[in-house]
Design a protein around this motif. Structure first.
Motif, mmCIF file in Angstrom:
data_model
loop_
_atom_site.group_PDB
_atom_site.id
_atom_site.type_symbol
_atom_site.label_atom_id
_atom_site.label_comp_id
_atom_site.label_asym_id
_atom_site.label_seq_id
_atom_site.Cartn_x
_atom_site.Cartn_y
_atom_site.Cartn_z
ATOM 1 N N UNK A 173 0.779 -1.242 0.000
ATOM 2 C CA UNK A 173 0.000 0.000 0.000
ATOM 3 C C UNK A 173 0.800 1.276 0.000
ATOM 4 N N UNK A 174 2.115 1.168 -0.029
ATOM 5 C CA UNK A 174 2.955 2.361 -0.057
ATOM 6 C C UNK A 174 2.845 3.105 -1.376
ATOM 7 N N UNK A 175 2.931 4.396 -1.309
ATOM 8 C CA UNK A 175 2.841 5.238 -2.498
ATOM 9 C C UNK A 175 4.239 5.733 -2.900
ATOM 10 N N UNK A 176 4.485 5.752 -4.203
ATOM 11 C CA UNK A 176 5.750 6.282 -4.710
ATOM 12 C C UNK A 176 5.910 7.717 -4.204
ATOM 13 N N UNK A 177 7.067 7.991 -3.621
ATOM 14 C CA UNK A 177 7.341 9.326 -3.085
ATOM 15 C C UNK A 177 7.191 9.440 -1.585
ATOM 16 N N UNK A 178 6.527 8.456 -0.961
ATOM 17 C CA UNK A 178 6.412 8.447 0.501
ATOM 18 C C UNK A 178 7.733 7.991 1.117
ATOM 19 N N UNK A 179 8.059 8.524 2.283
ATOM 20 C CA UNK A 179 9.215 8.002 3.014
ATOM 21 C C UNK A 179 8.915 6.571 3.451
ATOM 22 N N UNK A 180 9.878 5.683 3.247
ATOM 23 C CA UNK A 180 9.671 4.280 3.604
ATOM 24 C C UNK A 180 9.349 4.113 5.080
ATOM 25 N N UNK A 181 10.073 4.823 5.927
ATOM 26 C CA UNK A 181 9.876 4.642 7.365
ATOM 27 C C UNK A 181 8.541 5.214 7.833
ATOM 28 N N UNK A 182 8.089 6.280 7.214
ATOM 29 C CA UNK A 182 6.810 6.877 7.607
ATOM 30 C C UNK A 182 5.643 6.011 7.142
ATOM 31 N N UNK A 183 5.818 5.374 5.995
ATOM 32 C CA UNK A 183 4.814 4.425 5.510
ATOM 33 C C UNK A 183 4.663 3.283 6.502
ATOM 34 N N UNK A 184 5.793 2.765 6.991
ATOM 35 C CA UNK A 184 5.749 1.667 7.954
ATOM 36 C C UNK A 184 5.197 2.122 9.298
ATOM 37 N N UNK A 185 5.507 3.340 9.681
ATOM 38 C CA UNK A 185 5.006 3.876 10.942
ATOM 39 C C UNK A 185 3.480 3.892 10.970
ATOM 40 N N UNK A 186 2.871 4.144 9.815
ATOM 41 C CA UNK A 186 1.415 4.205 9.735
ATOM 42 C C UNK A 186 0.741 2.879 10.097
ATOM 43 N N UNK A 187 1.451 1.773 9.886
ATOM 44 C CA UNK A 187 0.881 0.473 10.199
ATOM 45 C C UNK A 187 0.602 0.315 11.686
ATOM 46 N N UNK A 188 1.490 0.881 12.503
ATOM 47 C CA UNK A 188 1.404 0.602 13.937
ATOM 48 C C UNK A 188 2.080 1.741 14.693
ATOM 49 N N UNK A 189 1.467 2.918 14.656
ATOM 50 C CA UNK A 189 2.105 4.123 15.206
ATOM 51 C C UNK A 189 2.313 4.058 16.714
ATOM 52 N N UNK A 190 1.576 3.191 17.423
ATOM 53 C CA UNK A 190 1.790 3.060 18.862
ATOM 54 C C UNK A 190 3.124 2.378 19.168
ATOM 55 N N UNK A 191 3.597 1.584 18.224
ATOM 56 C CA UNK A 191 4.810 0.804 18.455
ATOM 57 C C UNK A 191 5.988 1.278 17.610
ATOM 58 N N UNK A 192 5.728 1.819 16.427
ATOM 59 C CA UNK A 192 6.778 2.118 15.456
ATOM 60 C C UNK A 192 7.037 3.620 15.359
ATOM 61 N N UNK A 193 8.318 3.974 15.368
ATOM 62 C CA UNK A 193 8.737 5.361 15.171
ATOM 63 C C UNK A 193 9.615 5.403 13.920
#
Length: 204
Positions: free
Chosen positions: A63-83
């Motif tokens: 579901x990542x979009x071209x141009x999004x930061x990779x780490x911010x895309x992953x953070x969206x999955x589980x923002x309580x756990x991932x920074x």
């Protein structure tokens, strides 16, 4: 005998993990760690300054979009756990690294110097490190070893002491084999296993 509720409370997430590099391998490690239930890390810090490109198929498939930061895309999955920290780790910002375990998912000849510095930085602070030892291969066995004794690409780190765990096929780019998704899956799986072993030994 303890009741199930008390046992479940003891299996809560504990500790912190940093993942350096969130490309094809790093995203697999991050996703697997996020999915660990009744345990695993309490916090996952992701470091990578790269944005998703068209050939980042695994990111786009999730579901990542071209141009999004990779780490911010992953953070969206589980923002309580991932920074997600959209920066490359360099000699100038090693101080950003934190946690009980650091998983280094950057590789290649031009990364030897920074990988070595990350390992040394972590060693001085009692942080366990896990890295790669060749990601090429079509049907190679993925092995776990100590970088001091490997004959794979991690030997060029020239580590004099034990303690840096490496996971990989032992294959080099010169061997002419591709980087396959199923090999990356297996490397990521074994990296997560090694990480969880460390966390379990710390937080018994």
């Amino acid at each position: 005998m303890e009741n199930v509720e008390n046992l479940e409370k003891k299996l809560r997430p504990k500790g912190e993990v940093s993942i350096i590099g969130c490309g094809r391998l790093g995203i697999r490690v991050a996703m697997d760690l996020m999915e660990v239930h009744r345990g695993g890390p309490e916090k996952i810090y992701l470091f990578d300054g790269a944005k998703i490109e068209r050939d980042d198929i695994v990111h786009r498939r999730l579901g990542g979009k071209v141009g999004d930061y990779k780490v911010k895309f992953l953070e969206e999955f589980y923002s309580e756990k991932v920074v997600g920290i959209p920066e490359y780790i360099t000699l100038d910002n090693l101080h950003l690294i934190k946690g009980d375990v650091v998983i280094i998912c950057i590789a290649g000849g031009d990364t030897i110097s920074i990988r070595y510095k990350i390992i040394e930085y972590c060693k001085e602070r009692g942080i366990k490190t896990i890295g790669t030892d060749g990601v090429f291969g079509i049907e190679e066995k993925v092995k776990v070893s100590d970088a001091k004794y490997t004959r794979g690409p991690a030997r060029y780190l020239n580590l004099k002491e034990e303690g840096h765990t490496v996971v990989g096929t032992g294959k080099y780019i010169k061997d002419g084999e591709p980087i396959t998704p199923y090999i990356l899956d297996e490397i990521g799986r074994k990296m997560v296993i090694e990480c969880l072993k460390v966390l379990n030994s710390i937080y018994r």
